[in-house]
Design a protein around this motif. Structure first.
Motif, PDB file in Angstrom:
ATOM      1  N   PHE A 183       0.821  -1.209   0.000  1.00 59.07           N
ATOM      2  CA  PHE A 183       0.000   0.000   0.000  1.00 59.07           C
ATOM      3  C   PHE A 183       0.853   1.256   0.000  1.00 59.07           C
ATOM      4  CE2 PHE A 183      -1.875   3.390   2.600  1.00 59.07           C
ATOM      5  CZ  PHE A 183      -3.001   3.703   1.848  1.00 59.07           C
ATOM      6  N   PHE A 184       1.838   1.314   0.880  1.00 55.21           N
ATOM      7  CA  PHE A 184       2.664   2.512   0.983  1.00 55.21           C
ATOM      8  C   PHE A 184       3.590   2.685  -0.218  1.00 55.21           C
ATOM      9  CE2 PHE A 184       1.304   2.678   5.397  1.00 55.21           C
ATOM     10  CZ  PHE A 184       1.088   4.034   5.529  1.00 55.21           C
ATOM     11  N   ILE A 185       4.056   1.584  -0.807  1.00 54.86           N
ATOM     12  CA  ILE A 185       4.897   1.701  -1.992  1.00 54.86           C
ATOM     13  C   ILE A 185       4.095   2.268  -3.158  1.00 54.86           C
ATOM     14  CG2 ILE A 185       6.142   0.372  -3.743  1.00 54.86           C
ATOM     15  CD1 ILE A 185       7.173  -1.411  -1.533  1.00 54.86           C
ATOM     16  N   VAL A 186       2.905   1.731  -3.361  1.00 54.70           N
ATOM     17  CA  VAL A 186       2.068   2.209  -4.467  1.00 54.70           C
ATOM     18  C   VAL A 186       1.560   3.627  -4.188  1.00 54.70           C
ATOM     19  CG1 VAL A 186      -0.053   1.781  -5.766  1.00 54.70           C
ATOM     20  CG2 VAL A 186       1.451  -0.123  -5.179  1.00 54.70           C
ATOM     21  N   LEU A 187       1.200   3.931  -2.936  1.00 54.62           N
ATOM     22  CA  LEU A 187       0.755   5.277  -2.589  1.00 54.62           C
ATOM     23  C   LEU A 187       1.865   6.298  -2.812  1.00 54.62           C
ATOM     24  CD1 LEU A 187      -1.535   7.053  -1.477  1.00 54.62           C
ATOM     25  CD2 LEU A 187      -0.664   6.569   0.825  1.00 54.62           C
ATOM     26  N   ALA A 188       3.092   5.932  -2.477  1.00 54.95           N
ATOM     27  CA  ALA A 188       4.227   6.833  -2.704  1.00 54.95           C
ATOM     28  C   ALA A 188       4.358   7.156  -4.190  1.00 54.95           C
ATOM     29  CB  ALA A 188       5.518   6.204  -2.184  1.00 54.95           C
ATOM     30  N   LEU A 189       4.214   6.136  -5.025  1.00 57.19           N
ATOM     31  CA  LEU A 189       4.317   6.359  -6.465  1.00 57.19           C
ATOM     32  C   LEU A 189       3.186   7.237  -6.983  1.00 57.19           C
ATOM     33  CD1 LEU A 189       5.465   5.839  -9.300  1.00 57.19           C
ATOM     34  CD2 LEU A 189       4.148   3.716  -9.336  1.00 57.19           C
ATOM     35  N   THR A 190       1.960   6.943  -6.584  1.00 61.84           N
ATOM     36  CA  THR A 190       0.826   7.692  -7.122  1.00 61.84           C
ATOM     37  C   THR A 190       0.807   9.145  -6.639  1.00 61.84           C
ATOM     38  OG1 THR A 190      -0.626   6.858  -5.362  1.00 61.84           O
ATOM     39  CG2 THR A 190      -0.603   5.646  -7.445  1.00 61.84           C
ATOM     40  N   LEU A 191       1.142   9.375  -5.389  1.00 60.36           N
ATOM     41  CA  LEU A 191       1.211  10.749  -4.895  1.00 60.36           C
ATOM     42  C   LEU A 191       2.310  11.541  -5.602  1.00 60.36           C
ATOM     43  CD1 LEU A 191       0.713  10.404  -1.037  1.00 60.36           C
ATOM     44  CD2 LEU A 191      -0.802  11.557  -2.641  1.00 60.36           C
ATOM     45  N   ASN A 192       3.448  10.902  -5.771  1.00 63.46           N
ATOM     46  CA  ASN A 192       4.562  11.574  -6.426  1.00 63.46           C
ATOM     47  C   ASN A 192       4.236  11.870  -7.884  1.00 63.46           C
ATOM     48  OD1 ASN A 192       7.066  12.684  -6.746  1.00 63.46           O
ATOM     49  ND2 ASN A 192       8.177  10.902  -6.058  1.00 63.46           N
ATOM     50  N   PHE A 214       6.577  13.333   0.545  1.00 58.27           N
ATOM     51  CA  PHE A 214       7.739  13.114   1.404  1.00 58.27           C
ATOM     52  C   PHE A 214       7.398  12.205   2.579  1.00 58.27           C
ATOM     53  CE2 PHE A 214      10.399  14.264   5.035  1.00 58.27           C
ATOM     54  CZ  PHE A 214      11.640  13.973   4.508  1.00 58.27           C
ATOM     55  N   VAL A 215       6.296  12.470   3.251  1.00 52.46           N
ATOM     56  CA  VAL A 215       5.908  11.674   4.427  1.00 52.46           C
ATOM     57  C   VAL A 215       5.631  10.223   4.044  1.00 52.46           C
ATOM     58  CG1 VAL A 215       4.104  11.371   6.179  1.00 52.46           C
ATOM     59  CG2 VAL A 215       5.087  13.625   5.783  1.00 52.46           C
ATOM     60  N   VAL A 216       4.896  10.011   2.968  1.00 47.33           N
ATOM     61  CA  VAL A 216       4.571   8.638   2.548  1.00 47.33           C
ATOM     62  C   VAL A 216       5.834   7.896   2.120  1.00 47.33           C
ATOM     63  CG1 VAL A 216       3.338   7.274   0.820  1.00 47.33           C
ATOM     64  CG2 VAL A 216       2.172   9.129   2.003  1.00 47.33           C
ATOM     65  N   ASN A 217       6.741   8.570   1.419  1.00 44.60           N
ATOM     66  CA  ASN A 217       8.001   7.930   1.051  1.00 44.60           C
ATOM     67  C   ASN A 217       8.840   7.603   2.276  1.00 44.60           C
ATOM     68  OD1 ASN A 217       8.974   7.607  -1.949  1.00 44.60           O
ATOM     69  ND2 ASN A 217       7.550   9.325  -1.898  1.00 44.60           N
ATOM     70  N   LEU A 218       8.802   8.452   3.276  1.00 41.93           N
ATOM     71  CA  LEU A 218       9.525   8.178   4.520  1.00 41.93           C
ATOM     72  C   LEU A 218       8.951   6.937   5.204  1.00 41.93           C
ATOM     73  CD1 LEU A 218      11.704   9.125   6.510  1.00 41.93           C
ATOM     74  CD2 LEU A 218       9.969  10.547   7.593  1.00 41.93           C
ATOM     75  N   ILE A 219       7.638   6.837   5.261  1.00 42.55           N
ATOM     76  CA  ILE A 219       6.993   5.655   5.857  1.00 42.55           C
ATOM     77  C   ILE A 219       7.354   4.401   5.064  1.00 42.55           C
ATOM     78  CG2 ILE A 219       4.763   4.533   6.306  1.00 42.55           C
ATOM     79  CD1 ILE A 219       3.671   7.387   6.914  1.00 42.55           C
ATOM     80  N   ALA A 220       7.310   4.484   3.730  1.00 45.90           N
ATOM     81  CA  ALA A 220       7.659   3.336   2.892  1.00 45.90           C
ATOM     82  C   ALA A 220       9.108   2.902   3.131  1.00 45.90           C
ATOM     83  CB  ALA A 220       7.438   3.669   1.422  1.00 45.90           C
ATOM     84  N   THR A 221       9.990   3.866   3.313  1.00 48.12           N
ATOM     85  CA  THR A 221      11.395   3.547   3.578  1.00 48.12           C
ATOM     86  C   THR A 221      11.548   2.843   4.920  1.00 48.12           C
ATOM     87  OG1 THR A 221      12.095   5.465   2.289  1.00 48.12           O
ATOM     88  CG2 THR A 221      13.713   4.519   3.795  1.00 48.12           C
ATOM     89  N   ILE A 222      10.872   3.335   5.933  1.00 45.65           N
ATOM     90  CA  ILE A 222      10.952   2.718   7.260  1.00 45.65           C
ATOM     91  C   ILE A 222      10.431   1.282   7.218  1.00 45.65           C
ATOM     92  CG2 ILE A 222       9.992   2.819   9.598  1.00 45.65           C
ATOM     93  CD1 ILE A 222      10.140   5.927   9.288  1.00 45.65           C
ATOM     94  N   LEU A 223       9.363   1.043   6.466  1.00 49.93           N
ATOM     95  CA  LEU A 223       8.802  -0.309   6.364  1.00 49.93           C
ATOM     96  C   LEU A 223       9.753  -1.280   5.676  1.00 49.93           C
ATOM     97  CD1 LEU A 223       5.089   0.478   5.424  1.00 49.93           C
ATOM     98  CD2 LEU A 223       5.952  -0.414   7.596  1.00 49.93           C
ATOM     99  N   LYS A 224      10.662  -0.781   4.873  1.00 49.05           N
ATOM    100  CA  LYS A 224      11.586  -1.642   4.128  1.00 49.05           C
ATOM    101  C   LYS A 224      12.793  -2.076   4.953  1.00 49.05           C
ATOM    102  CE  LYS A 224      10.246   0.317  -0.254  1.00 49.05           C
ATOM    103  NZ  LYS A 224      10.614   1.188  -1.367  1.00 49.05           N
TER     104      LYS A 224
END
Length: 127
Positions: A10-19, A42-52
Motif C-alpha cells: 500500500f505505501f509503496i504504491v501510494l508513494a508512487l501515485t502521490l509523487n 515526502f511523508v509517505v516515502n519516509l513511511i515506505a522507507t521505514i517499512l523496508k
C-alpha cells in the motif's frame, strides 16, 4: 493474506501515485505543483522507507536502496522549495519550480523501480 505485505505494498504504491500527481502538470508552473502534495509525498516515502528496513533478503536490500534514492531526491526538492520561498524570498519562480519538479521526477523513477520489484517479488512467490 499477510497484513504486513498489504501495508507494505500500500505505501509503496501510494508513494508512487502521490509523487506522480505532484509531478503532473507544466514543469515550470507553480500553480500545478502544490506544497502540501510535496509534503504528503515526502511523508509517505519516509513511511515506505521505514517499512523496508525489516526485510533481510537481497530483493529487500534493492527495495530499500530505491526507497532511499527517492527519499534523497525528495529531500533535495523540499530543500530547494524552502530555500527559494523562505531563505531567499524570491518565491516560486518558473526556474525554481522546474528544479523542484525535476528532483521529484527522479523520485518517481525510483518509486517505479520499487513497484516493479514488488511485482516481481509477488510473481516469484510460490504457494
Amino acid at each position: 493474506m499477510n497484513p504486513e505485505k498489504v501495508v507494505f505494498g500500500f505505501f509503496i504504491v501510494l508513494a508512487l501515485t502521490l509523487n506522480f500527481g505532484f509531478v503532473l502538470g507544466e514543469i515550470d508552473n507553480p500553480d500545478h505543483h502544490h506544497v502540501w502534495e510535496l509534503a504528503a509525498v515526502f511523508v509517505v516515502n519516509l513511511i515506505a522507507t521505514i517499512l523496508k528496513f525489516g526485510d533481510r533478503s537481497q530483493l529487500g536490500a534493492v527495495l530499500l536502496a530505491t526507497s532511499l534514492v527517492a527519499l534523497l531526491q525528495l529531500i533535495a526538492a523540499v530543500a530547494v522549495w524552502v530555500t527559494v520561498v523562505y531563505v531567499t524570498g524570491s518565491g516560486l519562480t518558473p526556474s525554481a519550480t522546474a528544479s523542484i519538479v525535476s528532483l521529484s521526477s527522479g523520485a518517481v523513477l525510483a518509486n517505479v523501480v520499487s513497484v516493479i520489484l514488488l511485482m516481481i517479488e509477488t510473481v516469484m512467490l510460490r504457494r
